[in-house]
Design an enzyme around this catalytic site. Structure first.
Site, mmCIF file in Angstrom:
data_model
loop_
_atom_site.group_PDB
_atom_site.id
_atom_site.type_symbol
_atom_site.label_atom_id
_atom_site.label_comp_id
_atom_site.label_asym_id
_atom_site.label_seq_id
_atom_site.Cartn_x
_atom_site.Cartn_y
_atom_site.Cartn_z
ATOM 1 N N LYS A 1 4.899 10.377 -5.447
ATOM 2 C CA LYS A 1 4.544 11.372 -6.460
ATOM 3 C C LYS A 1 4.298 12.734 -5.826
ATOM 4 C CE LYS A 1 0.912 9.067 -7.782
ATOM 5 N NZ LYS A 1 1.044 7.864 -6.974
ATOM 6 N N GLU B 1 -7.565 14.278 -5.093
ATOM 7 C CA GLU B 1 -6.649 13.732 -4.095
ATOM 8 C C GLU B 1 -7.133 14.163 -2.713
ATOM 9 O OE1 GLU B 1 -3.673 11.716 -4.420
ATOM 10 O OE2 GLU B 1 -4.636 11.246 -6.301
ATOM 11 N N ARG B 2 -6.278 13.953 -1.717
ATOM 12 C CA ARG B 2 -6.735 14.209 -0.343
ATOM 13 C C ARG B 2 -6.851 15.698 -0.047
ATOM 14 N NH1 ARG B 2 -2.842 11.037 -1.210
ATOM 15 N NH2 ARG B 2 -3.106 8.794 -0.944
HETATM 16 N N1 LIG Z 1 11.959 11.665 -1.446
HETATM 17 C C1 LIG Z 1 11.515 10.985 -0.388
HETATM 18 N N2 LIG Z 1 12.280 10.877 0.704
HETATM 19 C C2 LIG Z 1 11.841 10.176 1.778
HETATM 20 N N3 LIG Z 1 10.654 9.558 1.836
HETATM 21 C C3 LIG Z 1 9.841 9.621 0.777
HETATM 22 C C4 LIG Z 1 10.235 10.337 -0.404
HETATM 23 N N4 LIG Z 1 9.245 10.233 -1.307
HETATM 24 C C5 LIG Z 1 8.274 9.496 -0.733
HETATM 25 N N5 LIG Z 1 8.610 9.121 0.510
HETATM 26 C C6 LIG Z 1 7.791 8.289 1.409
HETATM 27 O O1 LIG Z 1 6.697 7.731 0.692
HETATM 28 C C7 LIG Z 1 5.452 8.149 1.260
HETATM 29 C C8 LIG Z 1 4.388 8.334 0.194
HETATM 30 O O2 LIG Z 1 4.715 9.411 -0.655
HETATM 31 P P1 LIG Z 1 3.592 10.219 -1.459
HETATM 32 O O3 LIG Z 1 2.490 10.634 -0.575
HETATM 33 O O4 LIG Z 1 4.304 11.276 -2.216
HETATM 34 O O5 LIG Z 1 3.080 9.100 -2.436
HETATM 35 P P2 LIG Z 1 2.098 9.251 -3.668
HETATM 36 O O6 LIG Z 1 2.763 8.588 -4.809
HETATM 37 O O7 LIG Z 1 1.664 10.666 -3.843
HETATM 38 O O8 LIG Z 1 0.898 8.359 -3.164
HETATM 39 P P3 LIG Z 1 -0.658 8.425 -3.578
HETATM 40 O O9 LIG Z 1 -0.800 7.722 -4.879
HETATM 41 O O10 LIG Z 1 -1.285 7.647 -2.461
HETATM 42 O O11 LIG Z 1 -1.041 9.857 -3.619
HETATM 43 C C9 LIG Z 1 5.796 9.430 1.989
HETATM 44 O O12 LIG Z 1 4.902 9.688 3.029
HETATM 45 C C10 LIG Z 1 7.197 9.145 2.480
HETATM 46 O O13 LIG Z 1 7.168 8.394 3.663
HETATM 47 MG MG LIG Z 2 -0.190 11.649 -3.751
#
Ligand SMILES: Nc1ncnc2c1ncn2[C@@H]1O[C@H](COP(=O)(O)OP(=O)(O)OP(=O)(O)O)[C@@H](O)[C@H]1O
Ligand SMILES: [Mg+2]
Length: 521
Positions: free
Chosen positions: A163, A189-190
């Site tokens: 996300k 968030e962080r």
């Molecule tokens: N478009 C992308 N291309 C390559 N890797 C990706 C991509 N999107 C996400 N990732 C991988 O997934 C990991 C987690 O992504 P992200 O931090 O955006 O998750 P999140 O959904 O925001 O998680 P949270 O709920 O913990 O905040 C990233 O660090 C990366 O390694």
């Molecule tokens: Mg996130």
């Protein structure tokens, strides 16, 4: 016990009890109205917002700051007004906390106007209803779930499915071209992510049209609960007073609901389903309804929505869905297959995807893509049980098209360059549509699937290797896929990686799906 409390200065109140963030205060002279901000402690550093009047002399409030050092009997001052946020041109390129204090270690704001963060949404008569597409440069979004200018889009997903990465990429793609103002609001968030974003935006030179407001996970629930209101107040100023378009980015709106849940629990309200606050719907709609378009300016918002335990029937997710004009659903399965952005096209949708708005060609193509992907999803079970060769020739073609579409709809991001080693790509809607159309017309059936993986426009596939001679008959092609190369995705990725991306050791690789599994067993 209450009677023993003495009020030292007549126009002040006195603390009666402190339970975590919840503070009861007695006022003898006048009772502060709901939403009044009270200050206590040295230099008034403990800030409390009144949420309930208990009786004629007592109010109950929630502290927006830590309450260490607050004791019974301490004096509390009524500031005589609600929580306020700074508005005006001066806030651009700055970073704030929920109280409007600057947190970017630069000079304090000198001459700004302050406005209450509690405001009513624009009346119906002032709202505008024109529908216009907001291009993001991300293929799968622009083709299948186009965003609305002035609309609200949600990025739904469980923990760690991408996300924040997707939201950051959208900021990267849009902030530069967007003439209006962008406001980023970090809720619960962080802190690290906020700091990184600030540095990135500064380095990219787009900070001058941006404002950042943070109430991150280290802050008390009261602060996380109000930071969204503070950000919206700034956004409304640009929309209503300066008549500019505003892009409001929120990571993460679920944390707003969660903060409301904590506040409600602390206030002693009976929880509703799954422990959520009984007032969740009202709280969320009070905030979401303020994100609206008027005939003078629009607030387009993109909100990340954390989905607890990947359960899309969670009340928080369900309530948020109902406010949005586009829902982009990120799926863990696709993320695990390396198909980034991990958007599930069959679960995502947008109210803009109608022929009247996007045009007949775009609509027709989008429908055809969805149909192909849906057929493939249905065929997956049969492939897993019987193998690809048991399918009819037409079905095999559907599978081939769908797998190529899936790969073409991945895209390397600018913001993930450090860990994928791939240069980011911005793709115009026209190029994205063109690519999908040519895949659906089987123009790329002789290409390895991996040739379409993590590319920008479709022409980039041309430079990659083909499986067989061009124009080979359909049957021999499907045989190649089914028998000779049982593991097309993996094999071809392994082959093409060294030539096309010599340094990309950590490049995400698409995992093999059922088609290949069967042949091995
Ligand atoms: N478009 C992308 N291309 C390559 N890797 C990706 C991509 N999107 C996400 N990732 C991988 O997934 C990991 C987690 O992504 P992200 O931090 O955006 O998750 P999140 O959904 O925001 O998680 P949270 O709920 O913990 O905040 C990233 O660090 C990366 O390694
Ligand atoms: Mg996130």
């Amino acid at each position: 016990m209450l009677g023993q409390e003495t009020v030292k200065v007549p126009f002040l109140g006195a603390v009666v009890s402190v339970r975590g963030s919840v503070v009861d205060i007695r006022f003898d002279e006048h009772l502060p109205p709901i939403y009044s901000v009270l200050r206590a402690g040295g230099e008034g550093r403990i800030i409390i917002e009144v949420l309930a009047q208990l009786d004629a002399r007592h109010v109950r409030g929630i502290a927006l700051t830590p309450t260490q050092g607050l004791a019974r009997g301490m004096a509390v001052e009524d500031t005589g007004g609600p929580l306020k946020a700074p508005v005006g041109k001066e806030v651009l390129s700055r970073m704030f906390d929920v109280f409007g204090n600057v947190i970017d270690r630069e000079a304090a704001l000198s001459d700004v106007q302050w406005r209450s963060v509690h405001r009513a949404p624009p009346p119906l008569a002032r709202r505008s209803t024109k529908s216009e597409i907001f291009e993001t440069g991300i293929k799968v979004i622009d083709v299948l779930m186009p965003l609305e200018r002035g609309g609200k889009a949600g990025l739904f997903g469980g923990a760690g499915v991408g996300k924040t990465v997707l939201l950051t990429e959208m900021i990267h793609n849009m902030v530069g071209q967007h003439e209006g103002v962008s406001i980023f609001c970090g809720i619960g968030e962080r802190c690290r992510e906020g700091e990184e974003l600030y540095r990135d935006m500064k380095a990219a030179g787009v900070l001058r049209n941006m404002v950042m407001v943070f109430g991150q996970m280290n802050e008390p629930p009261g602060a996380r609960f109000r930071v969204g209101h503070a950000a919206l107040t700034m956004a409304e100023y640009f929309r209503d007073d300066e008549h500019r378009d505003v892009l409001l980015l929120v990571d993460n709106i679920f944390r707003f609901i969660q903060a409301g849940m904590e506040v409600s629990g602390l206030m002693g309200q009976m929880p509703s389903r799954l422990g959520y606050q009984p007032t969740m719907g009202t709280e969320l709609s009070r905030l979401e309804e303020r994100i609206a378009n008027t005939d003078t300016g629009a607030i387009t918002s993109i909100q990340a929505v954390y989905v607890p335990a990947d359960d899309f029937t969670d009340p928080a997710a369900v309530h948020t869905f109902s406010h949005l004009s586009a829902s982009i659903v990120l799926s863990r399965k696709r993320a695990s297959e390396g198909l980034f952005p991990a958007i599930d096209p069959l679960q995502s949708n947008s109210k803009m995807a109608t022929p009247d708005i996007v045009g007949a060609r775009h609509y027709g193509l989008a429908q055809e893509i969805r149909r192909t992907l849906a057929q493939y999803a249905e065929l997956k079970d049969i492939i897993a049980m019987l193998g690809l060769e048991q399918l009819s020739r037409e079905d095999r073609n559907v599978v081939a098209r769908a797998r190529r579409l899936e790969r073409f709809l991945t895209q390397p991001f600018f913001t993930t360059k450090q860990f994928t080693g791939l240069e980011g790509k911005l793709v115009s809607l026209e190029d994205a549509l063109d690519g999908c159309e040519r895949i659906l017309r089987d123009e790329f059936k002789d290409y390895q699937e991996s040739a379409l993986y993590m590319i920008g426009a479709i022409d980039e596939a041309k430079g990659k290797t083909k499986v067989g001679p061009p124009g080979a008959p359909a049957e021999s092609d499907s045989k190649t896929e089914a028998k000779a190369a049982p593991d097309p995705a993996v094999k071809s990725t392994a082959k093409s990686t060294p030539e096309s991306h010599p340094k990309s050791g950590t490049k995400p690789q698409p995992k093999v799906e059922h088609a290949a599994d069967t042949h091995e067993s």
